[in-house]
Design an enzyme around this catalytic site. Structure first.
Site, PDB file in Angstrom:
ATOM      1  N   GLY A  46       4.888   7.813  -4.040  1.00 36.20           N
ATOM      2  CA  GLY A  46       3.809   6.864  -4.229  1.00 36.20           C
ATOM      3  C   GLY A  46       2.491   7.610  -4.322  1.00 36.20           C
ATOM      4  O   GLY A  46       2.369   8.733  -3.828  1.00 36.20           O
ATOM      5  N   GLN A  51      -6.407   8.933  -3.913  1.00 41.26           N
ATOM      6  CA  GLN A  51      -5.816  10.251  -3.664  1.00 41.26           C
ATOM      7  C   GLN A  51      -6.112  11.235  -4.794  1.00 41.26           C
ATOM      8  O   GLN A  51      -5.908  12.434  -4.634  1.00 41.26           O
ATOM      9  CB  GLN A  51      -4.307  10.147  -3.459  1.00 41.26           C
ATOM     10  CG  GLN A  51      -3.929   9.478  -2.148  1.00 41.26           C
ATOM     11  CD  GLN A  51      -2.435   9.448  -1.981  1.00 41.26           C
ATOM     12  OE1 GLN A  51      -1.783   8.515  -2.432  1.00 41.26           O
ATOM     13  NE2 GLN A  51      -1.908  10.472  -1.352  1.00 41.26           N
ATOM     14  N   LEU A  94       1.005  13.055   0.494  1.00 42.31           N
ATOM     15  CA  LEU A  94       0.547  14.111  -0.403  1.00 42.31           C
ATOM     16  C   LEU A  94      -0.876  14.549  -0.076  1.00 42.31           C
ATOM     17  O   LEU A  94      -1.264  15.673  -0.393  1.00 42.31           O
ATOM     18  CB  LEU A  94       0.617  13.633  -1.861  1.00 42.31           C
ATOM     19  CG  LEU A  94       2.014  13.293  -2.380  1.00 42.31           C
ATOM     20  CD1 LEU A  94       1.923  12.684  -3.775  1.00 42.31           C
ATOM     21  CD2 LEU A  94       2.913  14.522  -2.383  1.00 42.31           C
ATOM     22  N   HIS A 135       2.138   2.080   3.038  1.00 48.67           N
ATOM     23  CA  HIS A 135       1.456   3.378   3.094  1.00 48.67           C
ATOM     24  C   HIS A 135       0.383   3.463   2.000  1.00 48.67           C
ATOM     25  O   HIS A 135      -0.753   3.861   2.258  1.00 48.67           O
ATOM     26  CB  HIS A 135       2.497   4.491   2.931  1.00 48.67           C
ATOM     27  CG  HIS A 135       1.938   5.866   2.951  1.00 48.67           C
ATOM     28  ND1 HIS A 135       2.081   6.713   4.031  1.00 48.67           N
ATOM     29  CD2 HIS A 135       1.238   6.566   2.022  1.00 48.67           C
ATOM     30  CE1 HIS A 135       1.486   7.868   3.769  1.00 48.67           C
ATOM     31  NE2 HIS A 135       0.972   7.796   2.539  1.00 48.67           N
ATOM     32  N   GLU A 136       0.748   3.081   0.784  1.00 47.62           N
ATOM     33  CA  GLU A 136      -0.185   3.180  -0.343  1.00 47.62           C
ATOM     34  C   GLU A 136      -1.318   2.155  -0.240  1.00 47.62           C
ATOM     35  O   GLU A 136      -2.471   2.472  -0.548  1.00 47.62           O
ATOM     36  CB  GLU A 136       0.551   3.048  -1.673  1.00 47.62           C
ATOM     37  CG  GLU A 136       1.607   4.120  -1.931  1.00 47.62           C
ATOM     38  CD  GLU A 136       1.122   5.546  -1.758  1.00 47.62           C
ATOM     39  OE1 GLU A 136      -0.060   5.841  -2.011  1.00 47.62           O
ATOM     40  OE2 GLU A 136       1.937   6.390  -1.345  1.00 47.62           O
ATOM     41  N   HIS A 139      -3.995   3.392   1.943  1.00 40.43           N
ATOM     42  CA  HIS A 139      -4.926   4.304   1.256  1.00 40.43           C
ATOM     43  C   HIS A 139      -6.085   3.539   0.631  1.00 40.43           C
ATOM     44  O   HIS A 139      -7.236   3.966   0.717  1.00 40.43           O
ATOM     45  CB  HIS A 139      -4.209   5.101   0.160  1.00 40.43           C
ATOM     46  CG  HIS A 139      -3.533   6.327   0.640  1.00 40.43           C
ATOM     47  ND1 HIS A 139      -4.207   7.396   1.187  1.00 40.43           N
ATOM     48  CD2 HIS A 139      -2.221   6.673   0.641  1.00 40.43           C
ATOM     49  CE1 HIS A 139      -3.344   8.348   1.510  1.00 40.43           C
ATOM     50  NE2 HIS A 139      -2.129   7.922   1.196  1.00 40.43           N
TER      51      HIS A 139
END
Length: 174
Positions: A46, A51, A94, A135-136, A139
């Site tokens: 993802g 990011q 990441l 999780h994404e 962000h």
């Protein structure tokens, strides 16, 4: 398309709340393809737009079921509108280098979003798929998975990172 640079902690863009996307054009589609290329190259499952330094509400999530398959889901302006159950499992990121930890998340979630053309999406996600989406979406809210760790684990990670950055700085000066 293009591989973008993945921004790493503690860069401030990772703490920004992403802006809602209102224009669905070719520029957005190019960004989506770039993000997918970047995610697969990393490799990751993802990737959120912030990011790669773009604070906009966009994520791509790998949906491949076979090796070397390239199948991803695009979520624009995603919202988690419901969640149930909980499960603790290991996560990495990441943008948070060399850190893996167990994080508690909803087991099942309800998601609303838009696709690359601006069409509404609404679906339920469970288990690993739900974890990746949560999780994404975090962000996009300026939250990292390390924020969900105990203060002790977070402090240990920050200390480890400072030491690593310090060594890199020394090497650059030599």
């Amino acid at each position: 398309m293009a591989i973008r640079t993945i921004i790493t902690y503690p860069h401030p863009v990772l703490r920004q709340k992403a802006e809602k996307i209102t224009v669905f054009d070719q520029e957005l589609k190019t960004l989506i393809e770039d993000m997918a290329d970047t995610m697969y190259k990393a490799p990751g499952v993802g990737l959120a737009a912030n990011q790669i330094g773009i604070a906009r509400q966009l994520v791509v999530i790998d949906r491949s079921t076979e090796d070397n398959e390239r199948k991803f889901l695009t979520l624009i302006n995603p919202e988690i509108t419901g969640g149930e159950g909980s499960v603790v499992d290991e996560e990495g990121c990441l943008s948070v280098i060399e850190c893996y930890a167990k994080v508690k998340r909803f087991r099942k979630i309800h998601v609303t979003a838009q696709d690359a053309d601006g069409n509404p999406l609404e679906f339920d996600a469970e288990e690993r798929f739900a974890r990746i989406i949560q999780h994404e979406v975090d962000h996009l809210l300026g939250t990292l998975f390390i924020d969900r760790l105990s203060s002790l684990k977070r402090a240990l990670y920050k200390k480890k990172l400072k030491k690593k950055i310090g060594r890199a700085s020394c090497r650059e000066r030599v």
